[in-house]
Write a protein that holds these residues in place. Structure first.
Motif, PDB file in Angstrom:
ATOM      1  N   ILE A  24      32.541  24.166 -10.037  1.00  0.00           N
ATOM      2  CA  ILE A  24      31.543  23.125 -10.271  1.00  0.00           C
ATOM      3  C   ILE A  24      31.415  22.279  -9.004  1.00  0.00           C
ATOM      4  CG2 ILE A  24      30.875  21.152 -11.699  1.00  0.00           C
ATOM      5  CD1 ILE A  24      30.933  23.885 -13.150  1.00  0.00           C
ATOM      6  N   ARG A  25      30.181  22.131  -8.511  1.00  0.00           N
ATOM      7  CA  ARG A  25      29.923  21.355  -7.312  1.00  0.00           C
ATOM      8  C   ARG A  25      29.176  20.070  -7.668  1.00  0.00           C
ATOM      9  NH1 ARG A  25      29.523  24.524  -2.729  1.00  0.00           N
ATOM     10  NH2 ARG A  25      29.374  22.533  -1.602  1.00  0.00           N
ATOM     11  N   ILE A  26      29.091  19.161  -6.695  1.00  0.00           N
ATOM     12  CA  ILE A  26      28.374  17.890  -6.854  1.00  0.00           C
ATOM     13  C   ILE A  26      27.286  17.819  -5.793  1.00  0.00           C
ATOM     14  CG2 ILE A  26      28.557  15.369  -6.717  1.00  0.00           C
ATOM     15  CD1 ILE A  26      31.448  15.623  -7.644  1.00  0.00           C
ATOM     16  N   GLY A  27      26.056  17.540  -6.231  1.00  0.00           N
ATOM     17  CA  GLY A  27      24.942  17.458  -5.298  1.00  0.00           C
ATOM     18  C   GLY A  27      23.754  16.739  -5.898  1.00  0.00           C
ATOM     19  N   HIS A  28      22.603  16.882  -5.257  1.00  0.00           N
ATOM     20  CA  HIS A  28      21.413  16.115  -5.649  1.00  0.00           C
ATOM     21  C   HIS A  28      20.840  16.531  -7.002  1.00  0.00           C
ATOM     22  CE1 HIS A  28      18.646  19.432  -4.445  1.00  0.00           C
ATOM     23  NE2 HIS A  28      19.632  19.703  -3.598  1.00  0.00           N
TER      24      HIS A  28
ATOM     25  N   GLY B  57      25.900  23.418  -8.830  1.00  0.00           N
ATOM     26  CA  GLY B  57      25.838  21.962  -8.777  1.00  0.00           C
ATOM     27  C   GLY B  57      24.730  21.431  -9.660  1.00  0.00           C
ATOM     28  N   THR B  58      24.012  22.334 -10.319  1.00  0.00           N
ATOM     29  CA  THR B  58      22.896  21.945 -11.183  1.00  0.00           C
ATOM     30  C   THR B  58      23.428  21.392 -12.500  1.00  0.00           C
ATOM     31  OG1 THR B  58      21.592  23.718 -10.200  1.00  0.00           O
ATOM     32  CG2 THR B  58      20.753  22.749 -12.239  1.00  0.00           C
ATOM     33  N   GLY B  59      22.918  20.234 -12.895  1.00  0.00           N
ATOM     34  CA  GLY B  59      23.462  19.526 -14.056  1.00  0.00           C
ATOM     35  C   GLY B  59      23.505  20.330 -15.335  1.00  0.00           C
ATOM     36  N   VAL B  60      22.371  20.917 -15.728  1.00  0.00           N
ATOM     37  CA  VAL B  60      22.299  21.644 -17.002  1.00  0.00           C
ATOM     38  C   VAL B  60      23.234  22.844 -16.997  1.00  0.00           C
ATOM     39  CG1 VAL B  60      20.803  22.982 -18.529  1.00  0.00           C
ATOM     40  CG2 VAL B  60      19.946  20.886 -17.468  1.00  0.00           C
TER      41      VAL B  60
END
Length: 418
Positions: A362-366, A324-327
């Protein structure tokens, strides 16, 4: 661009795995101990016969060569399960070779004599006996007593045409002269399969190499036997977390059969994880097994034996190929948008998920970027709009963990109803 130019592999610097086939009875084989040693885990549930047969079928499809079906001496319940699995192996013409663990007692070996006759197939008797000084002291044993005990059981098995793998328990803490004495006597009696055990999970990779070199040079060859005529098995445990590393060291040191269990289930901290061992040896080019069913096997073992599968368990844990990490996610997504699964499986992963029946998620998180959200929406066939992405981005940043799919769907529904 060539794929090989995209990864510099330090693992191969001044390293080459080599094995002279003429020095070994066969290639690198595996003995799955899940249904015997694995079930000795304090947390394990004994699966039903049907569930054991399903796990056995996975072992066959994964190309594993041996399986320990159980401990006949544990009673009629276990004998019934072993008998059913032998019937399944026979009826389906499996290639996997069955075995069972036995104490060095004729009463343990007798059921194998009977089942061999019934099923018309060889059943390896894995006859074990503790040899370490600490075990001898605790039990009040002498080496003379141990050798005499081994002689009686092995002779009985050999006379009844039951193939024996003689197992020295706690080999990694045993005196060299004792190991040499009892193994050489076993070979004199007709044993051609030796099992070297790290019963208490004591040894390090260096100890593995030193011990197996000793077995090769001082035990087998010094007694006048050809190495290719003796099958050397390695059986490790996980007490120091070195099970997989020790399995690899054993392969490099020339072991012929590597033991392990699904998820490393077993007594105390468990056995050496067979699944992780297979993954590593496949990536090293040591074996060529098709392991695309390995994840399905591991998941079924987890379900039927009921030993926890941690989310961060290597390769087969739920988190292993999720980010879930953007980079990180951005790089994976860019590879996916190129339609390059090879690239997507490696840009942020040391293990290619697809080789083992898995995929990148791919996950979505903070810690996510907008690209995570756009990708997730596209994969779930939801129309992408700047406002929806901004809405989900704001929600994601307020979370303490990655969002579940149902939570994202709920957020999308709530946005659409505004």
């Amino acid at each position: 661009m060539k794929e090989s130019s995209l990864i510099y592999d330090w693992n191969t610097v001044e390293y080459e795995f080599s094995r002279n086939p003429s020095n070994h009875p066969h290639g690198v084989w595996f003995d799955d101990e899940t249904l015997r040693d694995g079930l000795q885990s304090p947390s394990a549930r004994n699966p039903t016969i049907e569930q054991k047969i399903e796990l056995l079928s996975f072992m066959e499809q994964l190309g594993l060569q041996k399986v320990d079906l159980g401990l006949p001496g544990a009673g009629p319940f276990h004998l019934e399960h072993i008998d059913a699995m032998l019937s399944h192996i026979k009826e389906n013409d499996y290639s996997i070779r069955p075995g069972a663990a036995v104490r060095t007692l004729m009463g343990d070996i007798q059921p194998l004599v009977e089942m061999q006759a019934k099923h018309e197939m060889e059943i390896q008797a894995s006859a074990f006996l503790g040899t370490s000084p600490i075990r001898q002291f605790t039990e009040g044993w002498t080496m003379e007593k141990l050798v005499t005990t081994m002689e009686g059981a092995v002779s009985y098995a050999v006379e009844n045409d039951v193939p024996v793998m003689f197992v020295t328990e706690d080999t990694t803490r045993s005196n060299p002269e004792d190991v040499k004495m009892i193994y050489q006597r076993a070979m004199e009696l007709g044993v051609r399969r030796l099992c070297v055990c790290d019963t208490c999970g004591h040894v390090t990779p260096n100890g593995v190499r030193k011990l197996l070199t000793f077995i090769d040079e001082e035990v087998i060859k010094d007694a006048g036997y050809q190495r290719r005529d003796i099958e050397v098995n390695w059986h490790g445990h996980q007490d120091r977390g070195l099970g997989v590393a020790n399995n690899i060291a054993a392969v490099e040191a020339g072991a012929d059969v590597i033991h392990g269990t699904a998820l490393g289930v077993g007594e105390r901290a468990g056995n050496a994880p067979l699944d992780q061992t297979l993954v590593n040896l496949k990536l090293m080019g040591v074996i060529e097994n098709d392991l695309t069913l390995l994840n399905a096997y591991v998941q079924k073992a987890n379900e039927y034996i009921e030993v926890p599968l941690p989310r961060n368990y290597p390769v087969f844990g739920e988190d292993a190929f999720e980010t879930g990490t953007g980079v990180h996610a951005s790089a994976v997504i860019k590879a996916m948008r190129k339609g390059d699964h090879w690239l997507a499986d490696r840009v942020y992963s040391g293990v290619p998920a697809g080789d083992f029946g898995l995929k990148q998620v791919i996950r979505i998180g903070h810690m996510s970027g907008r690209s995570n959200i756009v990708w997730w929406l596209e994969q779930n066939e939801i129309e992408v709009s700047d406002d929806l992405v901004a809405h989900l981005f704001e929600i994601a940043k307020s979370q303490k963990r990655n969002m579940l799919d149902e939570e994202i769907h709920a957020a999308v529904t709530a946005f659409s109803s505004q």
